[in-house]
Design an enzyme around this catalytic site. Structure first.
Site, PDB file in Angstrom:
ATOM      1  N   CYS A 194      -3.101   4.473  -4.158  1.00 26.89           N
ATOM      2  CA  CYS A 194      -4.726   5.486  -4.509  1.00 26.89           C
ATOM      3  C   CYS A 194      -3.755   6.025  -5.925  1.00 26.89           C
ATOM      4  O   CYS A 194      -4.111   7.254  -5.608  1.00 26.89           O
ATOM      5  CB  CYS A 194      -3.715   6.414  -3.327  1.00 26.89           C
ATOM      6  SG  CYS A 194      -2.499   6.775  -3.008  1.00 26.89           S
ATOM      7  N   ASP A 234       0.950  -1.342  -0.200  1.00 21.75           N
ATOM      8  CA  ASP A 234      -0.087  -0.005  -0.173  1.00 21.75           C
ATOM      9  C   ASP A 234       1.019   0.895   0.262  1.00 21.75           C
ATOM     10  O   ASP A 234       1.054   2.096   1.197  1.00 21.75           O
ATOM     11  CB  ASP A 234      -1.188   0.526   0.938  1.00 21.75           C
ATOM     12  CG  ASP A 234      -2.227   0.717   0.856  1.00 21.75           C
ATOM     13  OD1 ASP A 234      -2.279   1.779   0.024  1.00 21.75           O
ATOM     14  OD2 ASP A 234      -3.237   1.040   2.075  1.00 21.75           O
TER      15      ASP A 234
END
Length: 459
Positions: free
Chosen positions: A416, A389
């Site tokens: 993201c 992540d």
């Protein structure tokens, strides 16, 4: 960069443009005299009047003047908020269309960088957020004094012009109230505010984070310089505000382009606040990363763990592990969890969270993943499964090289940023197939979305 000086454009300060699509940052895209023009606030299908404010060699930057033909997908922008502010780039677009846009963003990024087999990737529809407003549990506002008046809010995009924010409709109400109350207390106690023009020390940023589970609020005063007059009396008054349980000082300097500095000191109150996800508790210190939308975070992590498809005999590597959320949530599904994180405070929080949740099979290491992971593998660590992540910049190329050598059988990549994700998949697809990409809308009213990618090692 050149300003709007082109002779023909000077005669035509206002131009009429038909918007074809949205750009990756949510701006309307059209063409004027065969040159692409970006117009924030405009929507596909609209015919708008725009002012050309910048003329670059390959594109134009426009400013929306008025709408001649309105899109049926346009909704009212929130009242009492400056539309220039960041974080509301899609607030004028119907929510179902926001979700479609976020999926399209991924598709367009894949088309641009074309990783192996991208045309056959299964890309699911974006999972909507249950709350489209007041979902952010952390506010990080800049403060400055201009002509004797204190302003607290966010900078206009691509500028250092601060926009005062009495209201922010995506921010939860408690953090917003706390920010404004601290601004008033700073004025009351005559605490110095940092002055970037004169390079004078003082408070530069106010960070306020609230736990969804407990309601606790953690305040951090980010200062330029250490000894700020009346900072302790200010902290004592802040501690009296509703739900505030701690006040920290984080010290930075004028040469640091980041908001946060490296030195953090508790002034008053508790060491951490506690958040909960899927019945697990997570203690958070000020600099520890945690998703901004705590309710939707449960969805994000649940979907990620489902795609990992873990088994009890596996060792899971939790890269960019932060405070240990994903690893701790997965600990009861695997033989061992190994987390790797660069920020020392986050590693300390992760170790504390392991104890807090009575986890016996998770260890956390401080350092860069590309350095620590090969060392652990040389020491005999089995790398069966991996979850990453990373920040918006994506995976370091050196880490991708390491992963292609280590070759965990299965891993999940949470991203993201569709652009850096697509670039990383170009390299990762040398050894891995992409099974599915699932989008989760963590930040409604913005162009941003979290993508969960399941990768499987080819035989």
């Amino acid at each position: 960069m050149k300003n709007f000086k082109h002779q023909t454009h000077q005669k035509e300060k206002n131009v009429i443009v038909t918007i074809k699509r949205l750009g990756i940052n949510g701006e309307g895209i059209g063409y004027y005299k065969k040159k692409i023009i970006f117009i924030p606030g405009a929507l596909p299908g609209e015919v708008v009047v725009a002012k050309i404010v910048k003329d670059y060699p390959h594109y134009l930057q426009g400013e929306l003047v008025r709408i001649k033909e309105k899109s049926p997908d346009r909704v009212k922008f929130p009242k009492d908020v400056n539309p220039e502010i960041g974080g509301l780039e899609l607030a004028h677009l119907a929510y179902d269309k926001q979700l479609e846009f976020k999926k399209d963003n991924v598709v367009e990024a894949l088309k641009k960088y074309h990783p192996r087999g991208y045309a056959k990737y299964k890309i699911k529809n974006t999972i909507p957020a249950p709350d489209q407003w007041h979902y952010r549990n952390k506010a990080q506002y800049q403060i400055e004094k201009e002509r004797g008046k204190t302003k607290l809010g966010l900078f206009a995009p691509n500028s250092h012009r601060l926009i005062d924010l009495p209201t922010m409709p995506t921010q939860n109400k408690d953090t917003q109230k706390t920010e404004r109350a601290i601004k008033d207390l700073i004025d009351k106690f005559h605490v110095f505010i940092a002055d970037p023009r004169k390079h004078l020390d003082g408070i530069k940023t106010i960070a306020v984070r609230q736990s969804e589970a407990t309601g606790e609020i953690q305040v951090t005063l980010i200062t330029v310089g250490h000894k700020i007059k009346n900072l302790i009396p200010l902290a004592k008054e802040i501690m009296k505000l509703p739900n505030v349980v701690s006040v920290y000082q984080n010290e930075t300097d004028w040469n640091n382009p980041q908001v946060w500095g490296n030195k953090t000191e508790k002034l008053l109150g508790k060491n951490q606040i506690t958040e909960e996800i899927l019945d697990k508790k997570f203690a958070l210190s000020p600099r520890a990363f945690f998703q901004l939308n705590p309710i939707q975070t449960t969805t994000l992590y649940s979907e990620a763990l489902k795609l990992l498809d873990l088994t009890p005999d596996q060792t899971l590597i939790d890269a960019y592990s932060g405070v240990g959320t994903l690893g701790i949530l997965a600990a009861d599904r695997v033989k061992q969890v190994v987390g790797i994180e660069t920020i020392p405070e986050a590693v300390r929080d992760a170790k504390h969270n392991v104890e807090l949740n009575h986890i016996k099979n998770a260890d956390y290491f401080q350092g860069s993943v590309e350095k620590v992971l090969p060392q652990l593998q040389k020491g005999g660590l089995s790398v069966d499964a991996l979850i990453v992540d990373p920040p918006r910049t994506g995976l370091a190329k050196s880490l991708i090289k390491t992963l292609l050598q280590v070759k965990p059988k299965t891993f999940v990549y949470i991203s993201c940023n569709p652009s850096t994700l697509a670039q990383d998949l170009v390299l990762l697809s040398e050894a891995y197939d992409v099974r599915v990409i699932e989008n989760v809308d963590m930040l409604p009213q913005t162009p941003r979305c979290e993508c969960i990618v399941k990768l499987t090692l080819r035989n």
